[in-house]
Design a protein around this motif. Structure first.
Motif, mmCIF file in Angstrom:
data_model
loop_
_atom_site.group_PDB
_atom_site.id
_atom_site.type_symbol
_atom_site.label_atom_id
_atom_site.label_comp_id
_atom_site.label_asym_id
_atom_site.label_seq_id
_atom_site.Cartn_x
_atom_site.Cartn_y
_atom_site.Cartn_z
ATOM 1 N N HIS A 147 -8.344 9.303 -7.331
ATOM 2 C CA HIS A 147 -7.690 9.523 -5.984
ATOM 3 C C HIS A 147 -8.352 10.860 -5.412
ATOM 4 O O HIS A 147 -7.722 11.830 -5.269
ATOM 5 N N CYS B 190 -8.495 3.204 -6.335
ATOM 6 C CA CYS B 190 -7.525 2.648 -7.160
ATOM 7 C C CYS B 190 -7.118 1.169 -7.025
ATOM 8 O O CYS B 190 -7.989 0.396 -7.228
ATOM 9 N N ASN B 191 -6.222 0.847 -6.442
ATOM 10 C CA ASN B 191 -5.814 -0.536 -5.999
ATOM 11 C C ASN B 191 -7.190 -1.393 -5.099
ATOM 12 O O ASN B 191 -7.132 -2.158 -5.088
ATOM 13 N N HIS C 294 -2.793 5.113 -12.240
ATOM 14 C CA HIS C 294 -2.770 3.875 -12.766
ATOM 15 C C HIS C 294 -2.468 3.287 -13.808
ATOM 16 O O HIS C 294 -2.357 3.780 -14.952
ATOM 17 N N MET D 187 -11.479 4.642 -9.440
ATOM 18 C CA MET D 187 -9.914 4.581 -9.888
ATOM 19 C C MET D 187 -9.294 6.078 -9.490
ATOM 20 O O MET D 187 -8.190 6.019 -9.039
ATOM 21 N N GLY E 295 -5.037 3.086 -2.299
ATOM 22 C CA GLY E 295 -4.433 2.699 -3.563
ATOM 23 C C GLY E 295 -2.878 2.069 -2.994
ATOM 24 O O GLY E 295 -2.345 2.134 -2.004
ATOM 25 N N CYS F 34 -0.915 4.790 -0.606
ATOM 26 C CA CYS F 34 -1.724 5.821 -0.437
ATOM 27 C C CYS F 34 -2.551 5.764 1.002
ATOM 28 O O CYS F 34 -3.408 6.521 0.981
ATOM 29 N N SER G 294 0.839 -1.108 0.078
ATOM 30 C CA SER G 294 0.037 0.024 0.066
ATOM 31 C C SER G 294 0.878 1.285 -0.093
ATOM 32 O O SER G 294 1.717 1.067 0.673
#
Length: 231
Positions: free
Chosen positions: A196, A86-87, A142, A194, A49, A13, A11
């Motif tokens: 941020h 995001c992630n 991304h 996706m 993310g 973010c 991680s």
């Protein structure tokens, strides 16, 4: 209100999300490691993310099996707020909390820049401080942000008003079907996106348009809490 920011190996973010909660709405927030087996103390969970587990196999594929994800599923079923960024969005789709999948950007390049988003659904706990049709400036970062789903799933998303954000003004940076940038589950308490918002909470960062997502969550919780108390 109490927030949990999950932390997986990879991680990057999590600190941004923590600071966004702290600076925009001043609520209690904790980092929660991926081995945690109890999220009952939290009202909202942010899946941040980064590159969980190095994005091995594919983005979010390993993170979905982390102990904490069983607790995220329980929290979602209880109606608590879950936001995957995001992630985090990729993890939520891999875990089955959101439909569809995130695949490689159609240009096969990592994209990192500001993006205009259209607020499609302003009735979720995450968007109630926006108006439908608002155009907001939120950055992306991304390489696998291309949202894909089959025609049946897309029809369901539209019928249930589960499309929360679209890339606006022909700015689709990754090839996502129908320009989709963020979706919710049917109940509306789980959202994945996706872009941020935690990187757009102060004009020093180039935009503060992401603040509305955090104030929306607090507003939704206060309304829910007030109803519960008054009841």
């Amino acid at each position: 209100m109490k927030f949990a920011v999950l932390v997986f190996p990879g991680s990057n973010c999590d600190i941004d999300c923590y600071k966004a909660v702290e600076s925009t709405i001043g609520q209690s927030v904790d980092y929660v490691w991926h081995t945690a087996t109890d999220l009952s103390a939290y009202d909202a969970i942010i899946v941040p993310g980064g590159f969980s587990y190095g994005d091995y196999l594919r983005c979010g594929a390993i993170a979905q099996f982390a102990n904490v994800m069983n607790e995220v599923k329980k929290a979602a079923e209880q109606g608590k707020y879950v936001l995957g960024i995001c992630n985090g969005f990729q993890i939520l789709t891999e875990a089955g909390l959101l439909p569809g999948a995130l695949i490689r950007n159609n240009g096969l390049k990592f994209r990192c820049h500001s993006t205009n988003l259209e607020v499609v659904n302003a009735a979720t706990p995450f968007t109630n401080q926006y108006a439908e049709g608002d155009i907001i400036d939120i950055p992306i970062a991304h390489g696998e942000g291309n949202y894909y789903c089959d025609d049946e799933t897309l029809a369901e998303l539209k019928a249930n008003n589960q499309i929360v954000f679209r890339y606006a003004c022909d700015t689709n940076p990754n090839g996502s079907v129908e320009n989709i940038a963020g979706i919710s589950n049917k109940a509306g308490n789980v959202v994945g996106m996706m872009p941020h918002p935690e990187r757009a909470v102060n004009q020093l960062l180039g935009s503060e348009d992401g603040k509305g997502m955090f104030t929306s969550i607090l507003n939704a919780w206060r309304e829910q809490h007030g109803a519960a108390v008054n009841g």
